[in-house]
Design a protein around this motif. Structure first.
Motif, PDB file in Angstrom:
ATOM      1  N   ASN A 130       0.951  -1.114  -0.048  1.00 25.76           N
ATOM      2  CA  ASN A 130      -0.260   0.122  -0.089  1.00 25.76           C
ATOM      3  C   ASN A 130       0.959   1.303  -0.021  1.00 25.76           C
ATOM      4  O   ASN A 130       1.852   1.255   0.706  1.00 25.76           O
ATOM      5  CB  ASN A 130      -0.853   0.101   1.384  1.00 25.76           C
ATOM      6  N   ASP A 139      -7.678  -5.762   3.237  1.00 20.79           N
ATOM      7  CA  ASP A 139      -6.355  -5.487   2.728  1.00 20.79           C
ATOM      8  C   ASP A 139      -5.153  -6.050   3.614  1.00 20.79           C
ATOM      9  O   ASP A 139      -4.955  -5.539   4.525  1.00 20.79           O
ATOM     10  CB  ASP A 139      -6.214  -3.857   2.288  1.00 20.79           C
ATOM     11  N   THR A 142       1.938  -1.492   4.436  1.00 17.55           N
ATOM     12  CA  THR A 142       1.868  -0.207   3.943  1.00 17.55           C
ATOM     13  C   THR A 142       3.336   0.465   3.943  1.00 17.55           C
ATOM     14  O   THR A 142       4.046   0.243   5.000  1.00 17.55           O
ATOM     15  CB  THR A 142       1.175   0.807   4.696  1.00 17.55           C
TER      16      THR A 142
END
Lengths: 231, 205
Positions: B22, B53, B57
């Motif tokens: 991400n 998800d 990140t």
């Protein structure tokens, strides 16, 4: 709050609050400050008290703005919503453009730099510029507003207060018997005189300026002498 | 932990694939790839438990902490320096919990002092010089000052000293006169019991 008025100097403790009755309401006027549990004078002058108000009256050249004072100001500049007015004080006064009798958005008084106005101090505090008005508390003009023509001179704040006080100031009383003139007095130490003849204006101004330290009798004699000389 | 020098990224550097990561703060996604947009250290943050998800990140964080700078929407602590008819000036001292390194100037306009009756606001009854206020930055304002607002219950005067406690040039008052809030409009001096008007902040403890 004891007895007749007495002279105080800055720093003098006027009285201790702890010693007084607890439920009395006492208003402190100009020249006095509350320091925790005592009231202290911060100006030199005579301590006066009337009803429940206590204040110090001194005579200075410089004027410290105080609410409800009638003052004579000189317009210095115009901002969007107010005039900047010199009051012979440490800060300039702010006079809203609508605070005049008969002033509306379409009819704004056209005061230029140097114009003389007689106004009232609405709000004064050490942190802000004093707010002025040319209307009295009920919204009427009652003598406030621009002063046209005439002659403006300065005097001490003490003399200005005497001129406005009761009983009538002896010089004014004596002059009023023989001469015709208009006069406006600002407690900020300014006097405005207007009459038909310049000689009269000069005579009145001289009489007022020279009368400050004279007794009532001496003031009458002064006026007589001036009137004699004028003939 | 990898060596810091290895993890130092520069803007435009490829960080990974959008299918695997991400794009977090300091990075952006373009054409299915994640690129860095700042100079800094790469940080990987695991996906939250139970979220759909599962991609970690990527964040790029600067090496040093940047000095606190007021931004639109941030809550600041300021000290009132001047009170005028239609506005009050203040020196911004803290942004959120962090003190600023250099002074910023803020202005609270008459219409931004409170929510109700904004045309009847008396600036002098809301603030006095020396008051500490909590305010919100409305905008970056002009070159001279930020625009601040105290038009919320929790904004306004947090701490103020009464007139009795103000240092006078010849009197030394050793007692503290920090006032206590009595209502949202008034504060009371502990020495003289006098009340002074302020726009008081509702401090939630």
């Amino acid at each position: 709050e004891e007895g007749a008025s007495r002279i105080v100097l800055p720093g003098d403790v006027v009285f201790g609050l702890a010693a007084q009755a607890q439920n009395k309401v006492l208003r402190l006027g100009s020249g006095l400050s509350q320091d925790a549990d005592r009231v202290v004078a911060i100006k030199a002058g005579r301590l006066n008290h009337a009803k429940s108000k206590l204040w110090v009256e001194g005579s200075q050249k410089r004027y410290i703005p105080s609410a409800e004072d009638s003052v004579i100001g000189i317009v210095i500049d115009r901002r969007a919503e107010e005039f900047l007015v010199d009051l012979n004080a440490p800060v300039l006064g702010l006079l809203p453009i609508l605070s005049f009798e008969g002033a509306t958005r379409k009819n704004i008084p056209n005061l230029k730099e140097g114009a003389v106005v007689y106004g009232r101090v609405v709000k004064a505090h050490r942190d802000i510029s004093p707010a002025l008005s040319c209307l009295d508390a009920s919204g009427k003009g009652s003598g406030y507003g621009p002063l046209k023509e005439g002659y403006l001179f300065e005097c001490s704040t003490g003399l200005a207060r005497s001129l406005l006080g009761t009983p009538t100031y002896p010089v004014l009383e004596a002059l009023g018997k023989s001469l015709a003139f208009e006069i406006a007095v600002g407690v900020n130490g300014r006097v405005w005189v207007k009459s038909d003849a310049p000689a009269t204006t000069v005579l009145v101004s001289n009489a007022i300026i020279n009368s400050e330290c004279l007794s009532a009798a001496q003031q009458h004699i002064l006026v007589q002498k001036l009137l004699q000389a004028a003939k | 932990m990898a060596k810091r020098e290895d993890d130092l990224r520069t803007p435009g550097e490829l960080l990974g694939l959008a299918s695997e990561f991400n794009a977090g703060r300091g990075s952006y996604c373009h054409d299915g790839k994640i690129y860095a947009s700042l100079v800094g250290i790469r940080h990987l943050i695991e996906a939250k438990q139970g979220s759909d998800d599962l991609r970690p990140t990527i964040e790029i964080r600067r090496e040093k902490e940047r000095d606190a700078v007021p931004e639109a929407g941030s809550t600041v602590t300021a000290k009132i320096t001047k009170v005028q008819a239609r506005m009050a000036s203040a020196d911004i001292v803290c942004v959120g919990p962090r003190a600023v390194k250099e002074k910023f100037t803020g202005i609270v306009r008459q219409q931004d002092v409170r929510l109700t009756e904004i045309d009847k606001v008396d600036m002098h009854s809301s603030f006095r010089p020396g008051d500490i206020i909590r305010a919100e930055v409305i905008s970056l304002g002009d070159s001279r000052a930020y625009y601040l607002s105290t038009a919320k219950n929790e904004l306004g005067v947090v701490s103020a000293v009464s007139v009795a406690g103000m240092p006078k040039f010849f009197l030394v008052s050793t007692k503290s006169a920090t006032m206590v809030a009595v209502s949202w409009q008034e504060m009371q001096c502990p020495l003289t019991n006098q009340r002074e008007p302020r726009k008081v902040a509702k401090v939630v403890t």
